[in-house]
Design a protein around this motif. Structure first.
Motif, PDB file in Angstrom:
ATOM      1  N   PHE A 105       0.829  -1.204   0.000  1.00 29.18           N
ATOM      2  CA  PHE A 105       0.000   0.000   0.000  1.00 29.18           C
ATOM      3  C   PHE A 105       0.869   1.262   0.000  1.00 29.18           C
ATOM      4  N   LEU A 106       1.886   1.294   0.858  1.00 29.46           N
ATOM      5  CA  LEU A 106       2.760   2.465   0.959  1.00 29.46           C
ATOM      6  C   LEU A 106       3.574   2.658  -0.316  1.00 29.46           C
ATOM      7  N   ILE A 107       4.088   1.568  -0.885  1.00 32.11           N
ATOM      8  CA  ILE A 107       4.871   1.656  -2.123  1.00 32.11           C
ATOM      9  C   ILE A 107       4.007   2.168  -3.270  1.00 32.11           C
ATOM     10  N   THR A 108       2.823   1.584  -3.424  1.00 28.28           N
ATOM     11  CA  THR A 108       1.919   1.991  -4.508  1.00 28.28           C
ATOM     12  C   THR A 108       1.505   3.442  -4.375  1.00 28.28           C
ATOM     13  N   LEU A 109       1.118   3.825  -3.162  1.00 19.38           N
ATOM     14  CA  LEU A 109       0.653   5.190  -2.924  1.00 19.38           C
ATOM     15  C   LEU A 109       1.743   6.215  -3.237  1.00 19.38           C
ATOM     16  N   SER A 110       2.960   5.964  -2.747  1.00 14.72           N
ATOM     17  CA  SER A 110       4.045   6.924  -2.971  1.00 14.72           C
ATOM     18  C   SER A 110       4.418   7.005  -4.443  1.00 14.72           C
ATOM     19  N   LEU A 111       4.477   5.870  -5.129  1.00 21.83           N
ATOM     20  CA  LEU A 111       4.846   5.871  -6.547  1.00 21.83           C
ATOM     21  C   LEU A 111       3.801   6.590  -7.404  1.00 21.83           C
ATOM     22  N   VAL A 112       2.533   6.385  -7.074  1.00 23.60           N
ATOM     23  CA  VAL A 112       1.464   7.055  -7.827  1.00 23.60           C
ATOM     24  C   VAL A 112       1.633   8.564  -7.786  1.00 23.60           C
ATOM     25  N   PHE A 113       1.912   9.108  -6.585  1.00 25.09           N
ATOM     26  CA  PHE A 113       1.999  10.562  -6.449  1.00 25.09           C
ATOM     27  C   PHE A 113       3.367  11.121  -6.838  1.00 25.09           C
ATOM     28  N   LEU A 114       4.381  10.256  -6.910  1.00 19.15           N
ATOM     29  CA  LEU A 114       5.685  10.693  -7.416  1.00 19.15           C
ATOM     30  C   LEU A 114       5.707  10.701  -8.937  1.00 19.15           C
ATOM     31  N   ILE A 115       5.045   9.731  -9.550  1.00 19.22           N
ATOM     32  CA  ILE A 115       5.018   9.637 -11.019  1.00 19.22           C
ATOM     33  C   ILE A 115       4.004  10.605 -11.613  1.00 19.22           C
ATOM     34  N   SER A 138      -8.954   1.847   5.502  1.00 13.77           N
ATOM     35  CA  SER A 138      -7.503   1.612   5.516  1.00 13.77           C
ATOM     36  C   SER A 138      -6.940   1.793   6.923  1.00 13.77           C
ATOM     37  N   ALA A 139      -7.399   2.835   7.625  1.00 13.15           N
ATOM     38  CA  ALA A 139      -6.925   3.085   8.988  1.00 13.15           C
ATOM     39  C   ALA A 139      -7.320   1.955   9.926  1.00 13.15           C
ATOM     40  N   GLY A 140      -8.505   1.400   9.722  1.00 17.07           N
ATOM     41  CA  GLY A 140      -8.987   0.341  10.591  1.00 17.07           C
ATOM     42  C   GLY A 140      -8.241  -0.966  10.414  1.00 17.07           C
ATOM     43  N   ILE A 141      -7.969  -1.340   9.157  1.00 15.00           N
ATOM     44  CA  ILE A 141      -7.385  -2.653   8.904  1.00 15.00           C
ATOM     45  C   ILE A 141      -5.864  -2.627   8.811  1.00 15.00           C
ATOM     46  N   LEU A 142      -5.286  -1.478   8.360  1.00 14.62           N
ATOM     47  CA  LEU A 142      -3.831  -1.378   8.193  1.00 14.62           C
ATOM     48  C   LEU A 142      -3.166  -0.452   9.203  1.00 14.62           C
ATOM     49  N   GLY A 143      -3.984   0.340   9.913  1.00 14.09           N
ATOM     50  CA  GLY A 143      -3.413   1.244  10.902  1.00 14.09           C
ATOM     51  C   GLY A 143      -3.123   2.632  10.385  1.00 14.09           C
ATOM     52  N   THR A 144      -3.203   2.839   9.063  1.00 11.53           N
ATOM     53  CA  THR A 144      -2.912   4.152   8.497  1.00 11.53           C
ATOM     54  C   THR A 144      -3.813   4.447   7.303  1.00 11.53           C
ATOM     55  N   GLY A 145      -4.386   5.642   7.293  1.00 12.71           N
ATOM     56  CA  GLY A 145      -5.223   6.061   6.169  1.00 12.71           C
ATOM     57  C   GLY A 145      -5.074   7.542   5.901  1.00 12.71           C
ATOM     58  N   GLY A 146      -4.114   8.158   6.617  1.00 16.68           N
ATOM     59  CA  GLY A 146      -3.944   9.606   6.522  1.00 16.68           C
ATOM     60  C   GLY A 146      -3.526  10.094   5.153  1.00 16.68           C
ATOM     61  N   ALA A 147      -2.759   9.282   4.418  1.00 15.42           N
ATOM     62  CA  ALA A 147      -2.301   9.706   3.094  1.00 15.42           C
ATOM     63  C   ALA A 147      -3.477   9.845   2.137  1.00 15.42           C
ATOM     64  N   ILE A 148      -4.417   8.909   2.201  1.00 12.17           N
ATOM     65  CA  ILE A 148      -5.608   8.985   1.350  1.00 12.17           C
ATOM     66  C   ILE A 148      -6.448  10.191   1.735  1.00 12.17           C
ATOM     67  N   ARG A 149      -6.634  10.391   3.035  1.00  9.73           N
ATOM     68  CA  ARG A 149      -7.411  11.548   3.497  1.00  9.73           C
ATOM     69  C   ARG A 149      -6.716  12.849   3.117  1.00  9.73           C
ATOM     70  N   ILE A 230       8.048   7.514   2.494  1.00 11.15           N
ATOM     71  CA  ILE A 230       6.986   6.511   2.511  1.00 11.15           C
ATOM     72  C   ILE A 230       7.364   5.328   1.620  1.00 11.15           C
ATOM     73  N   LEU A 231       7.930   5.634   0.449  1.00  6.88           N
ATOM     74  CA  LEU A 231       8.383   4.581  -0.471  1.00  6.88           C
ATOM     75  C   LEU A 231       9.433   3.694   0.205  1.00  6.88           C
ATOM     76  N   GLY A 232      10.412   4.329   0.845  1.00  2.99           N
ATOM     77  CA  GLY A 232      11.472   3.582   1.513  1.00  2.99           C
ATOM     78  C   GLY A 232      10.950   2.728   2.648  1.00  2.99           C
ATOM     79  N   ILE A 233      10.018   3.278   3.437  1.00  2.00           N
ATOM     80  CA  ILE A 233       9.449   2.535   4.563  1.00  2.00           C
ATOM     81  C   ILE A 233       8.620   1.355   4.063  1.00  2.00           C
ATOM     82  N   GLY A 234       7.892   1.563   2.960  1.00  2.00           N
ATOM     83  CA  GLY A 234       7.103   0.477   2.381  1.00  2.00           C
ATOM     84  C   GLY A 234       7.985  -0.681   1.947  1.00  2.00           C
TER      85      GLY A 234
END
Length: 243
Positions: A105-115, A138-149, A230-234
């Protein structure tokens, strides 16, 4: 393991709070994968919810220059409803699988907004509801949803202070709701509650430092640094899980 590496955990948590404040994504996008290096994923979910409650109260206090009440309703209400749903189903997933999902999720999200650098969300009520739904689940099941918000809220062109305060109010409702569900799921371990006062201090200090940084750089400049982090952490989340 956590006791042995507690100083490192505290420093990394502080960095997560600083980056989360300045980047506008919230600290959980950094804190969840960082804490996952030290704790099992279910404990991370419980601890993240508790940490975020204090973090968001602090942000509301530091950035209280107006709130977008309409966005709190259209984005915040669906987020609270779906974070409860996400938190309820989280216990049925293998924590190892959730770690892989988080990393992807973190890798995809960061790459989408970097590209796609000019990718924006149209400021419509329907998009606010969709953004709230996705970020809450996302926040409920993965613990993080702030990037989408955060990317959804960016479409509504608010000042940095108003953006962070509005996001914090929504996040407070999200975190309070999932904290209750995580407690009944057994994700909040009593032997880790000693970390709560430490993380409260971290949230106050990190938010204060983040606010000072925002006075000297634009949020757009820091956004790219945050996305690379975010990409690196993912990537690190997936690699560490394999290792």
């Amino acid at each position: 393991m956590l006791t042995k590496y507690l100083p490192a955990f505290i420093i990394l948590s502080l960095l997560a709070e600083i980056f989360g404040t300045v980047g506008g994504f919230g600290s959980s996008v950094f804190f969840v994968p960082i804490a996952n290096f030290f704790l099992d994923f279910q404990s991370v979910l419980g601890l993240t919810a508790l940490f975020h409650v204090s973090s968001n109260i602090t942000k509301i206090a530091f950035f209280r220059k107006g709130l977008d009440k309409r966005l709190i309703l259209t984005l915040g209400v669906p987020a609270v409803v779906f974070v409860i749903l996400g938190a309820l189903v989280a216990k049925y997933f293998d924590p190892v699988i959730l770690t892989y999902i988080l990393g992807g999720f973190l890798i995809t999200l960061s790459l989408v907004f970097l590209i796609f650098k000019k990718l924006v969300v149209t400021p419509k009520t329907s998009n606010a509801i969709i953004g709230g739904t996705l970020s809450g689940f996302s926040a409920g099941i993965l613990g993080t949803g702030g990037a989408i918000r955060g990317i959804t809220m960016a479409a509504f062109k608010m000042s940095k202070d108003k953006f962070i305060a509005t996001s914090a109010v929504i996040d407070l409702g999200v975190d309070f709701s999932r904290t209750i569900v995580y407690w009944f799921n057994g994700f909040i371990k009593t032997d880790l509650l000693y970390l709560v006062p430490i993380l409260i201090v971290v949230s106050i200090l990190g938010t204060w430092i983040g606010k000072r940084i925002l006075q000297h750089i634009s949020q757009e400049q820091f956004r790219y640094i945050v996305l690379f982090l975010i990409l690196g952490i993912g990537i690190a989340s997936i690699v560490s899980n394999i290792w």
